[in-house]
Each structure stands twice: as C-alpha cells, then as structure tokens.
Write a protein that holds these residues in place. Structure first.
Motif, short mmCIF file in Angstrom:
data_model
loop_
_atom_site.label_atom_id
_atom_site.label_comp_id
_atom_site.label_asym_id
_atom_site.label_seq_id
_atom_site.Cartn_x
_atom_site.Cartn_y
_atom_site.Cartn_z
N GLU A 60 33.57 32.92 28.02
CA GLU A 60 33.60 34.82 28.60
C GLU A 60 32.78 33.94 29.95
N ARG A 61 32.37 32.77 30.58
CA ARG A 61 32.08 32.85 31.78
C ARG A 61 33.70 32.40 32.55
N TRP A 62 34.53 31.25 32.50
CA TRP A 62 35.69 31.92 32.67
C TRP A 62 36.21 33.34 32.96
N SER A 63 36.21 33.87 32.12
CA SER A 63 36.69 35.32 32.27
C SER A 63 36.16 36.26 33.30
N ARG A 64 34.51 36.04 33.39
CA ARG A 64 34.31 36.44 34.42
C ARG A 64 33.79 36.03 36.11
N ALA A 65 35.00 34.53 35.73
CA ALA A 65 35.39 34.42 37.20
C ALA A 65 36.33 34.57 37.87
N ALA A 66 37.57 35.13 36.57
CA ALA A 66 39.12 35.07 37.09
C ALA A 66 38.70 35.70 38.49
N PRO A 67 39.60 35.53 38.92
CA PRO A 67 40.19 36.23 39.68
C PRO A 67 41.03 36.98 40.25
N GLY A 68 41.02 38.47 41.37
CA GLY A 68 41.53 39.83 41.04
C GLY A 68 43.26 39.29 41.15
N GLU A 69 43.71 38.93 40.16
CA GLU A 69 45.53 39.19 40.10
C GLU A 69 46.00 40.08 39.24
N PRO A 70 46.81 40.50 40.22
CA PRO A 70 47.77 41.80 39.92
C PRO A 70 48.78 40.70 38.52
#
Length: 389
Positions: free
Chosen positions: A128-138
């Motif tokens: 979950e923390r990995w997902s929340r830290a994800a960059p805005g990636e088109p």
C-alpha cells in the motif's frame, strides 16, 4: 569507526526499498510495457531485477504486469454484483448510466503493475505504501493488490498447457459462521483430465478472480477442486455477494450500539464493524478526540445547537481526512463526544485535523495521538461489543 550500528527497523527497510524501486522505475517501464504489448514474458534479466527490487520492499511480495482494466471498471458488472442491494440505490445507479460512453469507460492507463502480498498483512502494508508513493506516470496504474476480474471468468485459461473455458466453471459455497469464512468448492468438467495439483491451482485462481486478493484473504477459509458437479451449483461471480452476507467487505460500516456508564448515563455508540487490518493497511496512527457539548436532553444526549454543531464537525472531519483516515469509534453521552480515528501518519493530514478540532467552540476539546499499528486500543474497546454481528 563505530563498533556497533543501530539495526534498521523493518519499516525503515521497507521505506528504503520503496525509494529504491521508484528511483529505478524509469529504467524498467519500457521493458514491462513491451512485454505486455507483445503478450510475452518479461526478459529474464529484467524480471530478476524487478523481483529483487520488489522483495527489497518486503520479501513476501510478488509482482504481476498486465494490461490495465478499462477506466471506471464495468458498470453493468458492478450492478449485477449488487442485486442484493437496496432497490432505490440500484435505480439511482442505473440513472447514472444515461450516458452510453459510461459503459465503455473513459481514457485510462494502458498498463498495470500489481504487487501481491497473499495473506501476509505486513507485506500488504508495504504494498500500500509503495502504491501511494507512486509517481504520476502516464499510461500506468500501480495496484497494491490483485483486484477481482469477472470478465476473465468467461474467457479461456491456459494453465500449464491445459486450456480451460472458465465459462463452464461453477462453485458450491459452505459458510462457517463461527469463523466467518467460506469454503469454496470449484467444479470444471475438465478437472477429471488434470493432475490434482493443477486442479487445485485452477480452483484457487477462479476464486481469486471472483473476489480479488484482499477479499479472498478476508473471506475464504479453504478452496477445494471438485470433479463432480455440485447439486446446487452457483456461478463464481456469486461469491462476492455471499461473502458480503457474512459481513466481509472493504472497511466495514459504522454500526450503532448502546451502552450505559455508571456516571455518564446512557451512551450512544457508533462502531466500525466488521473491519480487518488489511481494510486500512497504512492507518497506524491513533487519534483520540474529545468534544464537550453544552445543550443536552434529559438523557444527556446532545440537542439543539449542540447537536447541529457536532453534526457539522463530523462532516468537516470526514472531509479533511478523505482517504487518509477513518472514524473507527464514536461514543456520545454525559455531555461529551469521544471519537477514535486511525490515520496514515505519512499523509501529513494531522495538522489539518488539529486545526479543525481546535475550532470547536463549546468547550475545550481534547486530542491525543499515538502510533498503534496493531489497532490494540480499538480491539480492546471493541471487546465490550462482541454481540455485534
């Protein structure tokens, strides 16, 4: 040179792993997208590198890359899975589909990278923390668990060289009310031609497609492969509805209860139930809020302007918290309302909550925070309300 080093905690190791993953992400995305477009496996070198980065986040995590589902999901499928809902709610949802484009979904990502934690709650928190830290990636979506995929239940499946048409699959479900779990028996006419190991693998895969990973962990006690068709067969898509009847669902609901305090008198209680740790994986910060109120009725419950002020504060706190916190318990009586929230400590939402609570005008509010990753305070309090079902 120091003789001793402070050992890093599991949480700090995981955080370092998440930072490392996203630092290397630009070097990985091209190969991942190419493998999805080609419908082929990721090259061995890239797969090993990705696996190493994922296991640095948590050793129990696995990964999966695929095409992303249509944006907004499938509205018709959602309606079908909610046939046991309130008719008025169904009509309202049907009314929202007056735009035919809504059935097809809008523009969305092309690729999905999913981390899978299985039954390991600590790995689920890390995902979950990995997902929340994800960059805005088109073009990409990053999922912390595998979602349900009912469309896949009507398509052919290649399992270790055996092709099965999953539209011929049926299930039987047995509930264990004491444990609150389901035993799922999965039947396919071609199971008789498969080794037992492949039968078991396909059966678990079908239930996972029906529920998604999180609800599978919440609701399923056991899965069995059946070589004889059940007497009362059900489609696999019915499993989520049966699981909801057992009280399983993401985050539970606020259930009302009553209690009596020897000094404060009657108490009105709202309690989140049922709720499991993976419903809110990153909510590890406990926030306790106490709001005194002035106007009360004969039972010492809020009335008049105080009742209106408390309702307004409830709405404000819900808006401020958004997806970064949730109310778990509320107790009202004897001239004060006590609330227990759990928050994501990394979300930076706490100052906004403090500002909202400080604006309370009917007396001095109280507020206390502490890290409680196991929800021990909430679990201790809910022990008094075990009659809830």
């Amino acid at each position: 040179m120091p003789l001793f080093r402070r050992r890093r905690s599991a949480a700090s190791e995981s955080a370092a792993g998440i930072d490392a993953f996203w630092a290397h992400w630009p070097e990985l995305r091209g190969a991942l997208a190419e493998s999805v477009d080609a419908g082929s496996a990721l090259p061995e070198e890239a797969a090993e590198r990705l696996t190493g980065l994922v296991r640095r986040i948590h050793p129990a995590l696995a990964w999966e890359v695929s095409s992303a589902p249509p944006a907004g999901g499938n509205p018709l499928e959602d309606l079908q899975s909610s046939l046991d809902a309130d008719p008025g709610e169904l009509m309202a949802r049907l009314a929202e589909l007056d735009d035919p484009a809504a059935l097809l979904g809008g523009d969305g990502p092309s690729y999905a990278l999913t981390l899978r934690s299985g039954p390991d709650d600590e790995a689920r928190i890390a995902a979950e923390r990995w997902s929340r830290a994800a960059p805005g990636e088109p073009g990409w979506t990053f999922r912390p668990s595998l979602p349900a995929d009912h469309e896949a239940l009507s398509r052919p499946l290649d399992w270790n060289g055996h092709e099965l048409d999953l539209s011929h699959t049926s299930v039987e479900l047995r509930a264990d009310p004491r444990r609150g779990t389901l035993t799922a028996g999965v039947y396919h006419p071609d199971f008789m031609f498969l080794p037992e190991e492949d039968q078991a693998g396909v059966a678990e895969h079908v239930v996972m497609l029906a529920l998604g990973e999180d609800d599978y962990v919440r609701a399923i006690g056991a899965v069995r492969a059946l070589v004889e068709k059940p007497l009362d067969p059900l489609p696999p898509t019915s499993i989520p509805s049966v699981a909801r009847q057992l009280g399983h669902g993401s985050g539970g609901a606020l259930v009302s209860a009553e209690a009596r305090h020897p000094v404060l008198g009657p108490l009105e209680v709202l309690l989140r139930h049922p709720v499991q740790r993976r419903d809110f994986p990153v909510f590890t910060l406990l926030l306790q809020v106490v709001l005194p109120y002035r106007e009360a009725d004969a039972e010492k419950q809020p009335s008049g302007a105080s009742a209106a002020a408390l309702e307004a504060m409830d709405s404000r706190l819900e808006e401020v918290l958004g997806a970064d916190g949730a109310l778990f318990l509320q107790q009202t009586g004897g001239g004060r309302r006590e609330m227990l929230f759990y928050l994501d400590p990394e979300s930076q939402v706490l100052p906004s909550v403090e500002e909202a609570v400080a604006s309370w005008s009917e007396g001095r509010p109280g507020m206390k925070t502490q890290l409680d990753p196991d929800w021990s305070v909430f679990n201790r309090i809910t022990g008094k309300f075990r009659g809830l079902s």
